[in-house]
Scaffold this motif. Structure first.
Motif, mmCIF file in Angstrom:
data_model
loop_
_atom_site.group_PDB
_atom_site.id
_atom_site.type_symbol
_atom_site.label_atom_id
_atom_site.label_comp_id
_atom_site.label_asym_id
_atom_site.label_seq_id
_atom_site.Cartn_x
_atom_site.Cartn_y
_atom_site.Cartn_z
ATOM 1 N N ARG A 170 44.881 64.739 22.112
ATOM 2 C CA ARG A 170 43.562 65.081 21.560
ATOM 3 C C ARG A 170 43.846 65.840 20.267
ATOM 4 N NH1 ARG A 170 43.732 70.564 23.406
ATOM 5 N NH2 ARG A 170 45.118 70.660 25.204
ATOM 6 N N PRO A 171 42.856 66.091 19.436
ATOM 7 C CA PRO A 171 43.132 66.888 18.232
ATOM 8 C C PRO A 171 43.743 68.230 18.653
ATOM 9 C CG PRO A 171 40.922 65.956 18.158
ATOM 10 C CD PRO A 171 41.442 65.700 19.535
ATOM 11 N N THR A 172 44.909 68.526 18.116
ATOM 12 C CA THR A 172 45.669 69.679 18.588
ATOM 13 C C THR A 172 46.037 70.561 17.405
ATOM 14 O OG1 THR A 172 46.586 68.391 20.420
ATOM 15 C CG2 THR A 172 47.780 70.393 19.810
ATOM 16 N N ARG A 173 45.701 71.838 17.531
ATOM 17 C CA ARG A 173 46.040 72.803 16.485
ATOM 18 C C ARG A 173 47.410 73.384 16.836
ATOM 19 N NH1 ARG A 173 43.926 78.073 15.586
ATOM 20 N NH2 ARG A 173 44.080 78.484 13.357
ATOM 21 N N VAL A 174 48.385 73.170 15.970
ATOM 22 C CA VAL A 174 49.769 73.554 16.257
ATOM 23 C C VAL A 174 50.142 74.790 15.448
ATOM 24 C CG1 VAL A 174 52.186 72.813 16.176
ATOM 25 C CG2 VAL A 174 50.378 71.148 16.692
ATOM 26 N N GLY A 175 50.728 75.760 16.113
ATOM 27 C CA GLY A 175 51.275 76.928 15.423
ATOM 28 C C GLY A 175 52.790 76.832 15.377
ATOM 29 N N LEU A 176 53.336 77.032 14.181
ATOM 30 C CA LEU A 176 54.787 77.045 14.002
ATOM 31 C C LEU A 176 55.242 78.501 14.108
ATOM 32 C CD1 LEU A 176 57.300 75.337 13.185
ATOM 33 C CD2 LEU A 176 56.721 75.884 10.799
ATOM 34 N N VAL A 177 56.229 78.767 14.936
ATOM 35 C CA VAL A 177 56.624 80.145 15.260
ATOM 36 C C VAL A 177 58.073 80.373 14.849
ATOM 37 C CG1 VAL A 177 56.864 81.841 17.125
ATOM 38 C CG2 VAL A 177 55.027 80.134 17.210
ATOM 39 N N ALA A 178 58.343 81.534 14.257
ATOM 40 C CA ALA A 178 59.691 81.876 13.803
ATOM 41 C C ALA A 178 60.527 82.379 14.982
ATOM 42 C CB ALA A 178 59.622 82.940 12.707
ATOM 43 N N MET A 179 61.021 81.420 15.753
ATOM 44 C CA MET A 179 61.866 81.746 16.918
ATOM 45 C C MET A 179 62.496 80.433 17.361
ATOM 46 S SD MET A 179 62.850 84.005 19.272
ATOM 47 C CE MET A 179 61.722 85.350 18.935
ATOM 48 N N GLY A 180 63.796 80.436 17.590
ATOM 49 C CA GLY A 180 64.448 79.191 17.993
ATOM 50 C C GLY A 180 65.594 79.450 18.941
ATOM 51 N N TYR A 181 66.335 78.380 19.211
ATOM 52 C CA TYR A 181 67.437 78.582 20.170
ATOM 53 C C TYR A 181 68.570 79.401 19.581
ATOM 54 C CZ TYR A 181 69.513 74.284 18.149
ATOM 55 O OH TYR A 181 70.026 73.334 17.315
ATOM 56 N N ALA A 182 68.665 79.495 18.247
ATOM 57 C CA ALA A 182 69.679 80.390 17.663
ATOM 58 C C ALA A 182 69.328 81.857 17.887
ATOM 59 C CB ALA A 182 69.831 80.126 16.173
ATOM 60 N N ASP A 183 68.101 82.133 18.258
ATOM 61 C CA ASP A 183 67.692 83.499 18.613
ATOM 62 C C ASP A 183 67.839 83.745 20.114
ATOM 63 O OD1 ASP A 183 66.602 84.179 15.915
ATOM 64 O OD2 ASP A 183 65.215 82.543 16.411
ATOM 65 N N GLY A 184 68.130 82.707 20.860
ATOM 66 C CA GLY A 184 68.283 82.841 22.300
ATOM 67 C C GLY A 184 67.147 82.267 23.117
#
Ligand SMILES: *Cc1c(COP(=O)(O)O)cnc(C)c1O
Length: 355
Positions: free
Chosen positions: A258-272
């Motif tokens: 469905r129409p989805t509002r996506v937030g990009l977050v500053a956190m990844g697997y290099a942060d654990g």
């Protein structure tokens, strides 16, 4: 500045230590191995220094880091020493050592410590990972007693399944420990966190709580009043709309239905943050529950902002902490809270409630 950070609540750490000590009775070594399960060993040990009966780490270098930071009082090396030469530093810095293997007994017998050692003689009561078998224990105890290098012997064991209240394995280990040690004198230590919370029969002279100090309850149900110590958080750094059918991220694991509002977050697997976290893993945005969508990347991850229409650039995202139990993230990702907490790195660490 990148908003990814781990907030460490030292008041919560002290609360959890007190709870562990009171629940067990007697004394409690605060287990701060592996950089205090990722929370910062020196900061955590300093926060507990006024009240902890002592600390436990895995090996010599972890203990020396605490001594260099001014931590006095008992520090136990849970793996003991790896070479005879380490016993000089053990004696010099007044550290306590686990003795779990015949080779360690021989090192002690051959040593010339500058002061008598304090040994924690480990019984293999059924986990079959480390420790002397019940049949070997008496001879090991007598050798430690007789070698003239050891002032005090504490008897210990470790449980394989203390976090499983419904299985009989822990009762069997307690019985095996008691049978093996009934004729030997000295203080006893059996309980890790699971046994502190779930196995009163394992409460003896010393507890060794680890994970519960950090507020992750090892027992199912989580009704013990522990407070999470780490909040792993970051912020939304970009927002976009996905049309139905559009793919998101590496491998196109997620497709919008469905129409989805996506937030990009500053956190990844290099942060654990675990790359194995599936779509649907819980997060909160400005305190509102929502979910991870799309595969976790090295530096970024994506979340569903559709249920949080007021959220946008800069909105605070909690990956785990007071509103997202780390146990729930671990369960979703197919691992345990221990591993998630130990893996946190690269983010800024900020301490609250010090002193
Ligand atoms: C790590 C460890 C503990 C602490 O275990 P938790 O499950 O984190 O409470 C206790 N005893 C030994 C021997 C350990 O290695």
């Amino acid at each position: 500045m990148r908003p990814a950070r781990a907030l460490i609540d030292l008041d919560a750490l002290r609360h959890n230590y007190r709870l562990a000590r009171a629940c067990h009775g007697g004394r409690a070594l605060a287990v701060v191995k592996a950089n205090a399960y990722g929370h910062g060993a020196v900061a955590c040990a300093r926060a507990l220094a006024g009240e902890a009966d002592g600390f436990a780490v895995a090996f010599l270098e972890e203990a020396l880091a605490l001594r260099e930071a001014g931590i006095a009082g008992p520090i136990l090396l849970l793996e003991g020493v790896f070479a005879a030469a380490e016993l000089d530093a053990v004696a010099h810095h007044d550290l306590w050592i686990v003795v779990h293997h015949a080779a360690q007994l021989e090192m002690i017998e051959a040593s010339q410590p500058e002061r008598p050692l304090h040994a924690w003689l480990k019984v293999n009561s059924g986990m079959n990972r480390a420790g002397f078998l019940p049949a070997e224990l008496r001879a090991a105890w007598q050798r430690l007693r007789g070698c003239g290098k050891v002032a005090e012997i504490t008897l210990m064991t470790h449980f394989a399944r203390a976090d499983e209240p419904q299985v009989i394995a822990t009762e069997e280990q307690i019985a095996a420990f008691d049978a093996a040690t009934c004729e030997l004198s000295g203080p006893r230590s059996l309980a890790n966190s699971g046994a502190v919370l779930g196995w009163p029969a394992a409460h003896r002279d010393w507890a060794r709580p680890g994970i519960m100090l950090y507020g992750a309850d090892p027992m199912p149900g989580e009704g013990h009043g522990l407070r999470p110590v780490m909040t792993l958080e970051s912020a939304v750094m970009a927002v976009r709309m996905l049309e139905p059918g559009a793919p998101l991220g590496y491998g196109a694991r997620f497709h919008a239905d469905r129409p989805t509002r996506v937030g990009l977050v500053a956190m990844g697997y290099a942060d654990g943050y675990p790359r194995s976290a599936p779509d649907g893993t819980p997060v909160t945005v400005d305190g509102v529950p929502t979910r991870l969508i799309g595969r976790v990347s090295m530096d970024m991850l994506t979340i569903d902002l559709t249920p949080v229409p007021g959220a946008g650039l800069g909105s605070r995202v909690e990956l785990w902490g007071p509103s997202v139990p780390v146990n729930r993230v671990a369960e979703a990702a197919g691992t345990i809270a221990y591993e998630l907490l130990c893996n946190v790195k690269r983010v800024r660490f900020e301490y609250r409630g010090g002193g």
